[in-house]
Design an enzyme around this catalytic site. Structure first.
Site, PDB file in Angstrom:
ATOM      1  N   THR A  52       1.262   0.694   5.564  1.00 55.69           N
ATOM      2  CA  THR A  52       0.160   0.844   4.613  1.00 55.69           C
ATOM      3  C   THR A  52      -1.134   0.679   5.386  1.00 55.69           C
ATOM      4  OG1 THR A  52       1.551  -0.344   3.004  1.00 55.69           O
ATOM      5  CG2 THR A  52      -0.728   0.014   2.376  1.00 55.69           C
ATOM      6  N   ARG A 103       9.330   7.058  -6.256  1.00 52.83           N
ATOM      7  CA  ARG A 103       9.113   5.612  -6.171  1.00 52.83           C
ATOM      8  C   ARG A 103       7.623   5.297  -6.007  1.00 52.83           C
ATOM      9  NH1 ARG A 103       6.736   2.232  -1.887  1.00 52.83           N
ATOM     10  NH2 ARG A 103       7.607   0.131  -2.178  1.00 52.83           N
ATOM     11  N   GLY A 118       3.577  -4.240   2.995  1.00 55.33           N
ATOM     12  CA  GLY A 118       4.922  -4.794   3.090  1.00 55.33           C
ATOM     13  C   GLY A 118       5.810  -4.245   1.994  1.00 55.33           C
TER      14      GLY A 118
END
Length: 319
Positions: free
Chosen positions: A176, A204, A228
């Site tokens: 990310t 998702r 994460g």
């Protein structure tokens, strides 16, 4: 004048030190520095924290070294689905997009959603259509694909076939980018963008576009951007949790952030990290994996970037 501060991350669970050449590591650190310079140029000239975090994230979305925009992860069908969000701590206004398949810079679309004000989160094809109408750049899927992501997708599919997904390295899974900032007027902002994780299920959605989970900012308290295992970030509402611990328990930024990353999330065996800035200009960048792409500029213009345990100080930036 209020202290100004800026911090960024490019994802936790970075690759093992031997997995990339020193030139590739140097390239990643250079792009972190470029993101910091882009955000700091705005803050140091009296610009807003909101503009600063957007500018910093755009640089990382355009870099192949991070899992956002160009170079984003591929889902189980080999498709890029991109998520991003942004939040203004002064008003709690926020905007987000998720499962975009075409927006070149999803963080710009998240900002546009916030400013239009009709919704906080737009999904999939609707997000792509919204971006086009807003005049934002869109790209074919092939623009986002890099050789590194194709290799990572193949590696995760091999883990699934062998039943060893749980043992996959964090670098094979998540990633990310994000930024947090405090401007000269005391306003806080946060922004986060991601391609999700390699071989993720079709459709998702992780924490990055979820306000309060992967992104949160509240003036007078803190701004947070996380990285994460998104499902655990959502369940713990991580950004809001840190702000709440500070506001209600009186914890400082480091204590609250460490509690969440090193205790709350660690007990789930969840690789996690974040960057956060407090209303006083304090900066933290905790992580519980082998490393995290990260960088920050202190209020006096000192610049730092790191990938693993070593942090490099770079030439300072003028204020």
């Amino acid at each position: 004048m209020t202290n100004i501060a800026l911090a960024i991350h490019g994802g936790c669970g970075v690759m093992a030190k031997l997995d990339l050449s020193e030139a590739e590591w140097a390239g990643a650190r250079a792009d972190l520095a470029s993101a910091l310079k882009a955000g700091w140029a705005i803050l140091s000239s009296g610009g807003s924290s909101l503009d600063a975090v957007e500018a910093a994230v755009v640089v990382m979305e355009d870099s192949p070294h991070f899992n956002a925009g160009y170079g984003a992860a591929l889902n189980e069908h080999g498709i890029h689905e991109l998520d991003a969000s942004i939040m203004d701590g002064s008003s709690l206004a926020a905007g987000a997009v998720c499962a975009s398949r075409a927006i070149r810079n999803p963080i710009k679309a998240a900002r546009a959603v916030m400013e239009k004000g009709d919704a906080v989160l737009l999904n999939g094809p609707a997000a792509d259509r919204f971006a086009e109408v807003a005049g934002l750049a869109t790209e074919p899927q092939t623009y986002f694909t890099t050789e590194r992501r194709l290799i990572a997708l193949a590696a995760m599919k091999a883990h699934v076939a062998r039943g060893t997904s749980a043992s996959a390295k964090e670098a094979e899974k998540h990633g990310t980018v994000g930024a947090v900032a405090l401007d000269a007027t005391g306003h806080l902002a946060a922004a986060t963008s991601t391609g999700g994780y390699n071989n993720k299920p079709d459709g998702r959605i992780g924490d990055s576009p979820i306000i309060g989970a992967g992104t949160y900012a509240r003036d007078g308290v803190c701004a947070v951007s996380g990285t994460g295992k998104g499902e655990v970030f959502i369940r713990h509402v991580v950004g809001h949790e840190i702000a709440s611990r500070m506001a209600y328990l009186g914890e400082d930024l480091k204590t609250a952030s460490d509690k969440v990353i090193h205790e709350d999330l660690k007990r789930h065996n969840a690789g996690a990290g974040l960057v956060a800035v407090g209303a006083d200009g304090s900066i933290v960048a905790p992580y519980n994996t082998d490393g995290m792409f990260r960088g920050w500029v202190t209020s006096n213009g000192d610049v730092f970037v790191g990938t693993h345990d070593k942090v490099f100080q770079l030439p300072g930036l003028a204020r």
